[in-house]
Design an enzyme around this catalytic site. Structure first.
Site, mmCIF file in Angstrom:
data_model
loop_
_atom_site.group_PDB
_atom_site.id
_atom_site.type_symbol
_atom_site.label_atom_id
_atom_site.label_comp_id
_atom_site.label_asym_id
_atom_site.label_seq_id
_atom_site.Cartn_x
_atom_site.Cartn_y
_atom_site.Cartn_z
ATOM 1 N N LYS A 21 3.698 1.342 -2.518
ATOM 2 C CA LYS A 21 3.248 0.032 -2.063
ATOM 3 C C LYS A 21 4.051 -1.008 -2.844
ATOM 4 O O LYS A 21 3.584 -1.590 -3.818
ATOM 5 C CB LYS A 21 1.743 -0.141 -2.306
ATOM 6 C CG LYS A 21 0.895 0.444 -1.170
ATOM 7 C CD LYS A 21 -0.577 0.191 -1.355
ATOM 8 C CE LYS A 21 -0.985 -1.208 -1.003
ATOM 9 N NZ LYS A 21 -1.042 -1.477 0.444
HETATM 10 N N1 PPE Z 1 -0.313 1.472 5.500
HETATM 11 C C1 PPE Z 1 0.121 0.369 4.868
HETATM 12 C C2 PPE Z 1 1.500 -0.110 5.125
HETATM 13 C C3 PPE Z 1 -0.740 -0.287 3.993
HETATM 14 O O1 PPE Z 1 -0.311 -1.376 3.366
HETATM 15 C C4 PPE Z 1 -2.048 0.186 3.796
HETATM 16 C C5 PPE Z 1 -2.988 -0.519 2.879
HETATM 17 C C6 PPE Z 1 -2.454 1.347 4.490
HETATM 18 C C7 PPE Z 1 -1.552 1.972 5.326
HETATM 19 C C8 PPE Z 1 -3.807 1.951 4.297
HETATM 20 O O2 PPE Z 1 -3.941 2.458 3.004
HETATM 21 P P1 PPE Z 1 -5.363 2.575 2.286
HETATM 22 O O3 PPE Z 1 -5.788 1.177 2.004
HETATM 23 O O4 PPE Z 1 -5.092 3.366 1.075
HETATM 24 O O5 PPE Z 1 -6.267 3.237 3.234
HETATM 25 N N2 PPE Z 1 -2.849 -1.910 2.900
HETATM 26 C C9 PPE Z 1 -3.437 -2.719 1.857
HETATM 27 C C10 PPE Z 1 -2.853 -4.103 1.882
HETATM 28 C C11 PPE Z 1 -3.141 -4.835 3.126
HETATM 29 C C12 PPE Z 1 -2.740 -6.248 3.063
HETATM 30 O O6 PPE Z 1 -2.777 -6.847 4.098
HETATM 31 O O7 PPE Z 1 -2.404 -6.771 1.999
HETATM 32 C C13 PPE Z 1 -4.953 -2.752 1.960
HETATM 33 O O8 PPE Z 1 -5.510 -2.384 2.977
HETATM 34 O O9 PPE Z 1 -5.572 -3.173 0.976
#
Ligand code: PPE
Length: 306
Positions: free
Chosen positions: A159
């Site tokens: 991330k």
């Molecule tokens: N894909 C991406 C690209 C992503 O950023 C997230 C989380 C996910 C999948 C889902 O991951 P998880 O939260 O572990 O289930 N995105 C974070 C940031 C979003 C934002 O807009 O800033 C979040 O959901 O906190």
């Protein structure tokens, strides 16, 4: 969605007043996107606020840092404790938690190795990312003309702040075209994920999600949903999806910490319709789990007052 200020932000080992949590304009990460971050949520439970899968999120933060050869100055345990403390001192029942590790002021240029790694953790109450209406009735999706960053262009398992320029391009394109959220295909043309969420389709009673080799982030909500679904007796497969698989899905939904579980009503104007039975069951169970109402998954909750 506007940020609602709370009291204190944890910065490099100290709790500082919200308005004092500042960085210099020549901070390395502001110029080159060289930070790594997490998105975590704490939910109200009958035992006070509980952070969902806190250690897993902080481990992923460390993994993200490793992928960019950033030396994290705090251990996983230290950051877990710092997060608990930040939620506690801000007296929030439920909140979004944003830890970030970034390269600070003092060096400029594309060699990040001499830069000091700084870490901060902020928390604030944050409603449903795609809106309550979206959670209830579903959102309208658009397949983006932007491709998901190839894993050999950037390590998408991290991330990394800079990686999110790709997500923002896709998000803005979708919003300007009148949709709620975008779906990105990878360079091979298979479905990867959304701008900040993983996705699932349901076809003939089977849940299918793109494999991590598609370039999708290893979402913690995704992993939780896979476990919950299997425990409910629903078959889950990881498989490459074409955009036509989205159009022809019986049900579809996206998963992420900020967004939580959101049904898709349509993709590129092909109607999927009202949230289906499996989507509803997954949503219902997930919300019960995060609120500490399902004993089976109690290890996923970290009670900040415990
Ligand atoms: N894909 C991406 C690209 C992503 O950023 C997230 C989380 C996910 C999948 C889902 O991951 P998880 O939260 O572990 O289930 N995105 C974070 C940031 C979003 C934002 O807009 O800033 C979040 O959901 O906190």
């Amino acid at each position: 969605m506007p940020i609602q200020a709370t009291d204190k932000i944890w910065m490099d080992g100290e709790l500082v007043a919200w308005d004092e949590a500042r960085v210099h304009v020549l901070t390395h990460t502001l110029h080159y996107g060289s930070g790594v971050f997490e998105g975590i949520r704490a939910y109200p439970t009958k035992n006070g606020p509980a952070v969902f899968r806190l250690t897993d999120h902080i481990k992923r933060l460390h993994d993200s840092a490793d992928l960019f050869l950033m030396d994290m100055p705090y251990s996983v345990d230290e950051l877990v404790e710092a997060t608990r403390e930040t939620v506690r001192v801000n007296n929030v029942e439920s909140c979004y938690i944003r830890p970030i590790a970034y390269l600070g002021y003092g060096e400029m240029g594309l060699n990040p190795l001499p830069c000091e790694v700084k870490v901060s953790i902020a928390v604030w109450p944050w409603g449903s990312y795609l809106g309550d209406e979206g959670v209830r009735n579903g959102v309208r999706m658009k397949v983006s003309s932007w491709r998901r960053i190839d894993p050999n262009v950037n390590p998408v398992a991290a991330k990394g702040t800079g990686i999110y320029v790709n997500s923002q391009l896709a998000k803005v394109e979708a919003l300007k075209a009148g949709y709620d959220e975008a779906i990105l295909l990878n360079t091979h043309g298979f479905v990867a994920e959304c701008t900040g969420e993983n996705l699932f389709v349901v076809k003939n009673g089977v849940m299918i999600t793109p494999p991590l080799s598609s370039g999708a982030l290893e979402g913690i909500t995704r992993a939780s949903v896979i476990t919950i679904a299997r425990d409910l007796g629903v078959e889950v497969r990881e498989d490459n999806l074409l955009r036509s698989d989205l159009y022809l899905a019986d049900e579809a939904f996206l998963t992420g910490t900020a967004a939580e579980i959101v049904p898709m009503r349509s993709v590129d104007d092909r109607e999927i319709g009202d949230p289906g039975e499996i989507t509803r069951k997954i949503q219902e169970t997930y919300f019960a789990v995060v609120h500490g109402e399902e004993d089976r998954y109690k290890d996923w909750l970290d009670y900040v007052n415990a």
